[in-house]
Each structure stands twice: as C-alpha cells, then as structure tokens.
Design a protein around this motif. Sequence first.
Motif, PDB file in Angstrom:
ATOM      1  N   UNK A 129      13.135  34.428  25.156  1.00 20.03           N
ATOM      2  CA  UNK A 129      14.291  35.010  24.463  1.00 20.03           C
ATOM      3  C   UNK A 129      14.536  36.434  24.934  1.00 20.03           C
ATOM      4  N   UNK A 130      15.774  36.691  25.320  1.00 17.32           N
ATOM      5  CA  UNK A 130      16.190  38.055  25.694  1.00 17.32           C
ATOM      6  C   UNK A 130      17.030  38.641  24.575  1.00 17.32           C
ATOM      7  N   UNK A 131      16.582  39.771  24.028  1.00 18.87           N
ATOM      8  CA  UNK A 131      17.410  40.529  23.087  1.00 18.87           C
ATOM      9  C   UNK A 131      18.057  41.668  23.859  1.00 18.87           C
ATOM     10  N   UNK A 132      19.364  41.824  23.707  1.00 21.67           N
ATOM     11  CA  UNK A 132      20.038  42.907  24.434  1.00 21.67           C
ATOM     12  C   UNK A 132      21.054  43.627  23.548  1.00 21.67           C
ATOM     13  N   UNK A 133      21.188  44.957  23.781  1.00 23.60           N
ATOM     14  CA  UNK A 133      22.202  45.716  23.055  1.00 23.60           C
ATOM     15  C   UNK A 133      23.514  45.601  23.813  1.00 23.60           C
ATOM     16  N   UNK A 134      24.593  45.976  23.175  1.00 20.66           N
ATOM     17  CA  UNK A 134      25.872  46.008  23.870  1.00 20.66           C
ATOM     18  C   UNK A 134      25.883  47.213  24.816  1.00 20.66           C
TER      19      UNK A 134
ATOM     20  N   UNK B 165      30.040  36.395  30.249  1.00 16.78           N
ATOM     21  CA  UNK B 165      28.760  36.446  30.971  1.00 16.78           C
ATOM     22  C   UNK B 165      27.744  35.508  30.328  1.00 16.78           C
ATOM     23  N   UNK B 166      27.726  35.495  28.994  1.00 13.59           N
ATOM     24  CA  UNK B 166      26.810  34.608  28.275  1.00 13.59           C
ATOM     25  C   UNK B 166      27.164  33.145  28.552  1.00 13.59           C
ATOM     26  N   UNK B 167      28.464  32.834  28.537  1.00 13.68           N
ATOM     27  CA  UNK B 167      28.889  31.452  28.780  1.00 13.68           C
ATOM     28  C   UNK B 167      28.481  31.007  30.187  1.00 13.68           C
ATOM     29  N   UNK B 168      28.709  31.850  31.188  1.00 13.56           N
ATOM     30  CA  UNK B 168      28.308  31.526  32.565  1.00 13.56           C
ATOM     31  C   UNK B 168      26.817  31.248  32.644  1.00 13.56           C
ATOM     32  N   UNK B 169      26.064  32.137  32.042  1.00 15.71           N
ATOM     33  CA  UNK B 169      24.608  32.021  32.118  1.00 15.71           C
ATOM     34  C   UNK B 169      24.114  30.755  31.406  1.00 15.71           C
TER      35      UNK B 169
ATOM     36  N   UNK C 121      17.693  38.880  36.110  1.00 15.12           N
ATOM     37  CA  UNK C 121      16.325  39.381  35.954  1.00 15.12           C
ATOM     38  C   UNK C 121      15.591  38.623  34.860  1.00 15.12           C
ATOM     39  N   UNK C 122      16.293  38.359  33.758  1.00 10.75           N
ATOM     40  CA  UNK C 122      15.680  37.604  32.661  1.00 10.75           C
ATOM     41  C   UNK C 122      15.321  36.188  33.119  1.00 10.75           C
ATOM     42  N   UNK C 123      16.213  35.563  33.868  1.00  9.48           N
ATOM     43  CA  UNK C 123      15.936  34.200  34.349  1.00  9.48           C
ATOM     44  C   UNK C 123      14.698  34.185  35.243  1.00  9.48           C
ATOM     45  N   UNK C 124      14.529  35.195  36.085  1.00  7.16           N
ATOM     46  CA  UNK C 124      13.337  35.226  36.956  1.00  7.16           C
ATOM     47  C   UNK C 124      12.071  35.361  36.124  1.00  7.16           C
ATOM     48  N   UNK C 125      12.124  36.171  35.077  1.00  6.06           N
ATOM     49  CA  UNK C 125      10.945  36.339  34.218  1.00  6.06           C
ATOM     50  C   UNK C 125      10.614  35.028  33.516  1.00  6.06           C
ATOM     51  N   UNK C 126      11.647  34.273  33.162  1.00  6.27           N
ATOM     52  CA  UNK C 126      11.454  33.053  32.363  1.00  6.27           C
ATOM     53  C   UNK C 126      10.974  31.859  33.168  1.00  6.27           C
ATOM     54  N   UNK C 127      10.936  31.999  34.502  1.00  4.29           N
ATOM     55  CA  UNK C 127      10.542  30.843  35.323  1.00  4.29           C
ATOM     56  C   UNK C 127       9.076  30.499  35.177  1.00  4.29           C
TER      57      UNK C 127
END
Length: 234
Positions: A40-45, A65-69, A228-234
């Motif tokens: 889970x990635x938590x991010x601020x605006x 961006x969220x929809x694409x991801x 970057x988050x996706x790479x960490x989650x692999x």
Amino acid sequence: ESCGKYSCSTEVEVENEDKKGSDTLEKSSVGDLSLNEVHTLAFPSISTADFQFDLEKASDIIVESVADFSRKVDNVRLVLVDLSHKSNILSLVRAKAAERNIDSKKFFTFVGDITQLYTKGGLRCNVIANAANWRLKPGGGGVNAAIFNAAGKSLETATKERAETLSPGISVAIPLPSTSPLYRREGVTHVIHVLGPNMNPQRPNCLKNDYVKGCKVLRDAYSSLFENFASISK
Ligand code: AR6
C-alpha cells in the motif's frame, strides 16, 4: 459528508489490521508484509498546498494517474491522504474517482497524518510518499517536515546516500533503515520523495502560472511516484 474515518467514494471496508499490544510493532511483523497484506502506498496531494497548484487541475491529474496505474498493476493499493475531513482536494478526488468507477479496493482517500496511519488510523501502508523540496532537505513545513521529523536522522542520511537534489516531476525511493521510528512504529519500509511543480513565487523554480508546463510536470511526478512504488512491490 464522509463515511467515518475512511473518506471514500463508496463504502470501503478495510480489514481491521491487528495491532501488537504496545505502540511499537514487533520487528517480525513489519519488515515483510505477511501473506494477507497488500502493498500500500499512501501519498499526499503533491504541490497543492505550499506550492499553490490549482486544486481542480491537480484532482484531474491524480484521478487520471491513479486510473492508469490501476489498469496496469494488480494487488496493490493507493491511498490519497490529507490531514482534515474538510480537505478540498480529498473531496474533489473522491467525486472524480467515483465518476470514473475506480475500484475502491485499489484506491481510496483517508484522513489522517501520513506519519501515523497505522498507530492512529489502523491503516497499514508500507510505502509513503513525501512532497519534497529540490534540495531533499528536512523542515520547510508541510508534509516534508512531518515525515523527516517522524523518521528521525536516519532518513536524512539514507536520502543523502541516494540523491543530492531532485528535479521537478521526478521521484526517488529511499529504503528506511529498520531503526527508524517510522519503520518500527508504523511499518513504513520506504519513503518516496517526489518534487512537484511549484506555483509559489516565494519558492524556487516558480512556473509563474504556466499550467501547460505545470500539468505536465505534475503528471510526470505521479507517474514517477507510482513506477517507483511498483518496483518496490515486486
Ligand atoms: N499528513 C498528511 N498530509 C499532509 C501532512 C501530514 N502530516 N502535512 C501536510 N499534508 P505541502 P507542496 C498535506 O505543502 O504543496 C514543503 O515545505 C497538505 O494538506 O506539504 O507539494 C517542502 O519542503 C497538502 O494536501 O506540499 C516543499 O518546499 C499536501 O500534504 C513544499 O512544501 C501537500 O502539501 C512542497 O509543497
């Protein structure tokens, strides 16, 4: 106007994540996510407070961006966080995410301090994003000051080892040493620093209301963050 602690477009049920007695997580429970836990990635605006970026435009970019991801990556969650139930950016994003039928298991909004999501909110986020400055320096207020304070000196040291500065639209992922209070208490294993576009004339690299450039930089910032988050989650 919101559904309890979780502010969500549709009612989301997030499993009650077990706390381990005291306010310090046992080491064995934080380093790796257990089988039933999802990255889970938590991010601020990014850029919408101190950097004064337009909220309507930012909310469109966040939702796109969220929809694409979410189309590309499975089995991870994204959570947009802000401090207050009155947050305008959370309301805008919630409405637009609902319009686009974004799966509320993959993306939702949450009200809370990004440095205390687990201990105060019961929400496990193993990665958090920071709206950084170009020097990657602590302080300066906003979420940057909060994260550097909560993580202790070790985040500063680990950041310096990875990067000296950051360009607008770019992010850098920093593994947190397991000694960091943010790791021990909250289970945060990585902080991803993101530099967004700046529309505040009092801050460096002001884009002077050039929203053609600004929107491009903000899109780049989110795609760099999510990659970057996706790479960490692999
Ligand atoms: N938890 C969750 N969200 C927060 C927190 C927190 N502890 N603190 C602030 N926010 P900002 P920017 C929200 O100003 O506009 C810094 O000085 C806030 O309500 O932190 O990208 C840096 O050093 C807003 O929605 O970031 C840079 O110089 C969002 O986080 C500059 O500010 C971003 O607000 C970056 O400005």
